[in-house]
Scaffold this motif. Structure first.
Motif, short mmCIF file in Angstrom:
data_model
loop_
_atom_site.label_atom_id
_atom_site.label_comp_id
_atom_site.label_asym_id
_atom_site.label_seq_id
_atom_site.Cartn_x
_atom_site.Cartn_y
_atom_site.Cartn_z
N SER A 16 7.68 0.71 1.43
CA SER A 16 6.68 1.49 0.71
C SER A 16 6.26 0.78 -0.58
O SER A 16 7.09 0.17 -1.26
CB SER A 16 7.25 2.87 0.35
OG SER A 16 7.49 3.63 1.51
N PRO A 17 4.97 0.86 -0.93
CA PRO A 17 4.53 0.32 -2.22
C PRO A 17 5.28 0.98 -3.38
O PRO A 17 5.62 2.17 -3.32
CB PRO A 17 3.04 0.69 -2.26
CG PRO A 17 2.64 0.80 -0.82
CD PRO A 17 3.84 1.38 -0.13
N VAL A 18 5.53 0.21 -4.41
CA VAL A 18 6.27 0.70 -5.57
C VAL A 18 5.42 0.46 -6.82
O VAL A 18 4.84 -0.61 -6.99
CB VAL A 18 7.62 -0.03 -5.72
CG1 VAL A 18 8.29 0.31 -7.04
CG2 VAL A 18 8.53 0.32 -4.55
N THR A 34 5.55 4.93 -3.21
CA THR A 34 4.43 5.69 -2.66
C THR A 34 4.38 5.43 -1.16
O THR A 34 3.86 4.40 -0.72
CB THR A 34 3.11 5.26 -3.32
OG1 THR A 34 3.21 5.42 -4.73
CG2 THR A 34 1.95 6.09 -2.81
N PRO A 35 4.93 6.34 -0.34
CA PRO A 35 5.09 6.04 1.09
C PRO A 35 3.80 6.00 1.88
O PRO A 35 3.74 5.35 2.91
CB PRO A 35 5.99 7.17 1.57
CG PRO A 35 5.82 8.27 0.57
CD PRO A 35 5.55 7.61 -0.73
N GLY A 36 2.74 6.66 1.43
CA GLY A 36 1.50 6.66 2.21
C GLY A 36 0.29 6.64 1.31
O GLY A 36 0.29 7.24 0.23
N ILE A 37 -0.77 5.94 1.73
CA ILE A 37 -2.01 5.85 0.96
C ILE A 37 -3.15 6.24 1.87
O ILE A 37 -3.23 5.80 3.02
CB ILE A 37 -2.24 4.42 0.43
CG1 ILE A 37 -1.07 3.98 -0.47
CG2 ILE A 37 -3.56 4.32 -0.34
CD1 ILE A 37 -0.04 3.17 0.26
N ARG A 38 -4.05 7.06 1.36
CA ARG A 38 -5.25 7.42 2.12
C ARG A 38 -6.43 6.66 1.54
O ARG A 38 -6.78 6.82 0.37
CB ARG A 38 -5.50 8.93 2.06
CG ARG A 38 -6.80 9.35 2.76
CD ARG A 38 -6.93 10.86 2.82
NE ARG A 38 -6.02 11.42 3.80
CZ ARG A 38 -6.33 11.62 5.08
NH1 ARG A 38 -7.52 11.28 5.54
NH2 ARG A 38 -5.45 12.15 5.90
N PHE A 145 0.70 -2.92 -12.53
CA PHE A 145 2.14 -3.10 -12.61
C PHE A 145 2.79 -2.36 -11.44
O PHE A 145 3.43 -1.32 -11.58
CB PHE A 145 2.68 -2.63 -13.95
CG PHE A 145 2.12 -3.40 -15.12
CD1 PHE A 145 1.76 -4.74 -14.99
CD2 PHE A 145 1.95 -2.80 -16.37
CE1 PHE A 145 1.24 -5.46 -16.05
CE2 PHE A 145 1.44 -3.51 -17.44
CZ PHE A 145 1.08 -4.84 -17.29
N ALA A 146 2.57 -2.92 -10.27
CA ALA A 146 2.99 -2.31 -9.01
C ALA A 146 2.98 -3.39 -7.94
O ALA A 146 2.46 -4.49 -8.15
CB ALA A 146 2.04 -1.17 -8.63
N THR A 147 3.54 -3.07 -6.78
CA THR A 147 3.47 -4.02 -5.67
C THR A 147 2.11 -3.99 -5.01
O THR A 147 1.70 -4.98 -4.39
CB THR A 147 4.54 -3.70 -4.61
OG1 THR A 147 4.33 -2.38 -4.10
CG2 THR A 147 5.95 -3.80 -5.21
#
Length: 385
Positions: A16-18, A34-38, A145-147
């Motif tokens: 998951s993105p962090v 953040t396990p899911g993105i729409r 500042f995230a993956t």
């Protein structure tokens, strides 16, 4: 993992993105998955390769400026497109593609309000900004500042060459494009080629503007109290001036100008104030020559009032402009400059240290120290230094 999606479908990325989430001054960042993105039509999901810490990030963390929270800071970054919403496009109108290495504008704009139609997309009536917005449901990955970053429709996305070093490319989204905007604002009044140009402030915007102005044919004086930044200015082709010289800033600048006068450059016709210091604002307005132009770009945080001699401005035919952020076309030109200049101009030296994403608080502390012009942040998949 890469996907091309119909409108409105969810993207599930493994792992998951962090994102590193900031809540308030004095508290450390929290790592949030953040396990899911729409992705809506026109959106893209970008995996961050590298990010840099802007001065506004430091101001927010220190509490110098108000900001909504929880917040994912960071708006200078480069990365690769790993998922696409339907119809996502680049700034030039062509289709965005999976695998594109990109930077994108700090602003998300509607494109149709009166300000957008006037070319002021950075002041859109419904403006949103990366690294400045409170996390909301459906838009959690809002800062660099995230993956990963969820890049929304209405952003200007520009492809960058694989040969451009990440630490050079990242700043395009703020400092480099802002420097382009400042110089374009100046050149609308005074031709840069052959002009004597004064820059106050040797931060990322000031130093980048110096390199661009030298390329454009200007004779550049950069004033900064820090010896290491004056040394960088000289490496970029500028003349360095110390505003805290023992004999006084005015006298030191006069000495520099006396040498330039021997070459026929008898007065400063372009000044870019990139420090935000009240004394520097007063200096550039006072020292600008007849028919010259002053561009204020550094005053982005509250500060004391500055004395203004209106009669002097009128009699000297001075043009005074303010620049904040930039237009989509200026981001395009920023990338073009970086791709053209990075092999001969030591732009990578402006980034003095790089920290892993999970050491973001250390990176911000280092950036706040002022030792480096820029500090980098590398997610787990980013370059190691």
């Amino acid at each position: 993992m890469t996907l091309t999606l119909p409108a409105g479908l969810d993207v599930n990325v493994s792992p998951s993105p962090v994102a590193m989430v900031w809540n308030e001054p004095g508290s450390p960042h929290e790592s949030v998955a953040t396990p899911g993105i729409r992705l809506a039509p026109g959106d893209a999901l970008v995996q961050v390769e590298y990010a840099t810490v802007c001065g506004s990030d430091v101001h927010t963390v220190r509490g110098d400026r108000s900001a909504p929270s929880p917040l994912v800071l960071g708006h200078e970054q480069v990365g690769r497109v790993v998922a696409l919403g339907d119809g996502a496009t680049r700034a030039d109108g062509s289709a965005l593609e999976l695998g594109d290495r990109v930077v994108w504008s700090v602003a998300v704009s509607c494109g149709s309000c009166d300000r957008c139609e006037r070319g002021l997309q950075q002041k859109c009536r419904s403006l949103a900004k990366y690294g400045h917005e409170r996390i909301s449901r459906g838009w959690e990955l809002t800062g660099g500042f995230a993956t990963h970053v969820h890049v929304r429709a209405g952003s200007s996305i520009v492809v960058v060459d694989d040969a451009l070093p990440a630490e050079v490319a990242a700043a395009a989204s703020c400092a480099t494009a802002t420097a382009v905007a400042a110089l374009e604002a100046a050149s609308a009044t005074v031709e840069l080629d052959g002009a004597l140009l004064l820059i106050t402030g040797g931060g990322m915007v000031g130093l980048t503007a110096a390199a661009m102005a030298v390329e454009a044919g200007a004779e550049v004086i950069l004033s900064d109290p820090d010896a290491s930044r004056r040394a960088l200015a000289r490496r970029l082709g500028a003349i360095a001036s110390d505003p805290r010289a023992k004999k006084g800033a005015a006298e030191h600048l006069d000495e520099v100008l006396a040498v330039r006068a021997q070459r026929g450059l008898v007065e400063i016709l372009v000044a870019i104030e990139a420090s935000g210091a009240g004394a520097a604002v007063e200096t550039v307005i006072k020292r600008i020559g007849i028919g010259g132009v002053v561009v204020l770009v550094g005053s982005v945080s509250p500060g004391p009032a500055v004395a203004l001699d209106a009669e002097s401005i009128v009699r000297r035919l001075v043009t005074l402009k303010g620049v904040h952020n930039y237009s989509p076309s200026q981001l395009v030109r920023a990338v073009e400059f970086l791709e053209r200049a990075h092999r001969t101009v030591p732009l990578a030296r402006l980034v003095g240290a790089t920290y892993p994403l999970d050491e973001l608080d250390r990176a911000l502390e280092d950036a706040a120290s002022g030792v480096h012009v820029r500090v980098g942040v590398a997610p787990p998949t980013g370059p190691a230094r």
